[in-house]
Design a protein around this motif. Sequence first.
Motif, short mmCIF file in Angstrom:
data_model
loop_
_atom_site.label_atom_id
_atom_site.label_comp_id
_atom_site.label_asym_id
_atom_site.label_seq_id
_atom_site.Cartn_x
_atom_site.Cartn_y
_atom_site.Cartn_z
N LEU A 1 0.83 -1.20 0.00
CA LEU A 1 0.00 0.00 0.00
C LEU A 1 0.86 1.26 0.00
O LEU A 1 0.49 2.28 -0.58
CB LEU A 1 -0.95 0.00 1.21
N GLU A 2 2.04 1.18 0.63
CA GLU A 2 2.95 2.33 0.62
C GLU A 2 3.40 2.63 -0.81
O GLU A 2 3.45 3.78 -1.22
CB GLU A 2 4.16 2.07 1.52
N ARG A 3 3.72 1.59 -1.57
CA ARG A 3 4.11 1.77 -2.97
C ARG A 3 2.93 2.33 -3.77
O ARG A 3 3.08 3.23 -4.57
CB ARG A 3 4.59 0.44 -3.56
N PHE A 4 1.76 1.76 -3.54
CA PHE A 4 0.54 2.21 -4.22
C PHE A 4 0.35 3.71 -4.00
O PHE A 4 0.16 4.48 -4.94
CB PHE A 4 -0.65 1.41 -3.69
N ARG A 5 0.43 4.11 -2.72
CA ARG A 5 0.24 5.53 -2.40
C ARG A 5 1.34 6.38 -3.02
O ARG A 5 1.08 7.46 -3.56
CB ARG A 5 0.22 5.72 -0.88
N GLY A 6 2.59 5.92 -2.97
CA GLY A 6 3.70 6.68 -3.54
C GLY A 6 3.56 6.93 -5.03
O GLY A 6 3.86 8.02 -5.53
N VAL A 7 3.09 5.92 -5.75
CA VAL A 7 2.89 6.08 -7.19
C VAL A 7 1.82 7.13 -7.46
O VAL A 7 2.00 8.03 -8.29
CB VAL A 7 2.52 4.74 -7.86
N TRP A 8 0.70 7.06 -6.74
CA TRP A 8 -0.39 8.02 -6.99
C TRP A 8 -0.01 9.41 -6.51
O TRP A 8 -0.44 10.40 -7.10
CB TRP A 8 -1.69 7.53 -6.37
N THR B 1 -5.66 5.35 -1.74
CA THR B 1 -5.02 4.21 -1.09
C THR B 1 -5.93 3.58 -0.04
O THR B 1 -6.06 2.35 0.05
CB THR B 1 -3.68 4.63 -0.45
N GLU B 2 -6.58 4.44 0.74
CA GLU B 2 -7.52 3.93 1.75
C GLU B 2 -8.69 3.23 1.07
O GLU B 2 -9.16 2.17 1.52
CB GLU B 2 -8.01 5.08 2.63
N GLY B 3 -9.17 3.78 -0.03
CA GLY B 3 -10.23 3.14 -0.78
C GLY B 3 -9.80 1.77 -1.31
O GLY B 3 -10.57 0.81 -1.26
N MET B 4 -8.58 1.69 -1.79
CA MET B 4 -8.05 0.42 -2.28
C MET B 4 -7.96 -0.60 -1.15
O MET B 4 -8.35 -1.76 -1.32
CB MET B 4 -6.67 0.65 -2.90
N ARG B 5 -7.47 -0.17 0.01
CA ARG B 5 -7.36 -1.08 1.16
C ARG B 5 -8.73 -1.60 1.55
O ARG B 5 -8.93 -2.80 1.74
CB ARG B 5 -6.71 -0.35 2.34
N ALA C 1 -7.48 1.98 -15.46
CA ALA C 1 -8.80 2.53 -15.15
C ALA C 1 -8.70 3.50 -13.96
O ALA C 1 -9.34 4.56 -13.96
CB ALA C 1 -9.78 1.41 -14.84
N LEU C 2 -7.88 3.15 -12.96
CA LEU C 2 -7.68 4.05 -11.83
C LEU C 2 -7.03 5.36 -12.29
O LEU C 2 -7.44 6.45 -11.88
CB LEU C 2 -6.80 3.39 -10.76
N PRO D 1 -11.12 19.67 -9.08
CA PRO D 1 -9.97 19.39 -8.21
C PRO D 1 -10.31 19.39 -6.72
O PRO D 1 -9.70 18.66 -5.95
CB PRO D 1 -8.99 20.53 -8.54
N GLU D 2 -11.32 20.17 -6.33
CA GLU D 2 -11.67 20.26 -4.92
C GLU D 2 -12.23 18.94 -4.37
O GLU D 2 -12.01 18.61 -3.21
CB GLU D 2 -12.68 21.39 -4.68
N SER D 3 -12.97 18.21 -5.19
CA SER D 3 -13.58 16.97 -4.70
C SER D 3 -12.85 15.71 -5.17
O SER D 3 -13.22 14.61 -4.79
CB SER D 3 -15.04 16.90 -5.15
N ALA D 4 -11.80 15.88 -5.96
CA ALA D 4 -11.06 14.72 -6.47
C ALA D 4 -10.32 14.02 -5.34
O ALA D 4 -9.92 14.63 -4.36
CB ALA D 4 -10.08 15.16 -7.55
N ALA D 5 -10.14 12.72 -5.51
CA ALA D 5 -9.45 11.91 -4.50
C ALA D 5 -7.98 12.29 -4.40
O ALA D 5 -7.32 12.58 -5.39
CB ALA D 5 -9.57 10.43 -4.85
N THR D 6 -7.48 12.27 -3.18
CA THR D 6 -6.04 12.43 -2.95
C THR D 6 -5.40 11.05 -3.02
O THR D 6 -6.10 10.02 -3.04
CB THR D 6 -5.78 13.03 -1.56
N ALA D 7 -4.09 11.00 -3.03
CA ALA D 7 -3.40 9.71 -3.04
C ALA D 7 -3.73 8.92 -1.77
O ALA D 7 -3.93 7.70 -1.82
CB ALA D 7 -1.90 9.92 -3.17
#
Length: 197
Positions: free
Chosen positions: A76-83, A177-181, A154-155, A167-173
């Motif tokens: 998940l750390e790698r996932f978050r780092g990439v995004w 990541t939390e959504g993926m988990r 797709a992500l 941009p205001e409502s778009a997901a942050t990294a």
Amino acid sequence: MGHKEDLLQGAKKCLVEKGFVRTTARDIVNASGANLASIGYHYGSKDALLTQAFVELVQDWGDTFPADPPGEPGSLERFRGVWEGVLAGREAAQPIWGATLEVILQPDRVPELRAMLAASQGEGRRGLVSMLTGTPEEDLSERDVRTLGAFYQALLNGLMIQWMFDPESAATAEELTEGMRRAAEAVLRPTGQEFTR
């Protein structure tokens, strides 16, 4: 630089500022300092020149991705780092995504670019899987690319469209990541076990 390179740089500038549809041959000539006839001589057509410029813009954007993202491959750390890396470059990437949407929404406008984008999907998917899992691209199977690669693509597409739209409502990294988990936990929970928050 010669006329060919000047035209390419001018076309890149026009794509960033105006997109595909609104860029004229005269715009490219004005941005490059070259002459109108040189477009046909060096590239064959304005659309062919814009296609080449688009390809180079995408390559330039791809070069901004971290070669070795933080975290263990597949974590998940790698996932978050990439995004986080993707989102850090979103301002520079916005013209690329805008041009891509133009091509998607007007399929008959630049058919050669649409064909090139369709053909390059596998390469993009392969790169995403490699970056996120740490697996060398040459070791990935076609199934890896068609499944995991399509999922990551797709992500990426969805995330960039969210940022372009609002941009205001778009997901942050962190949120992605939390959504993926949470999605992974929900899918992998034993049958009959309730979803937890």
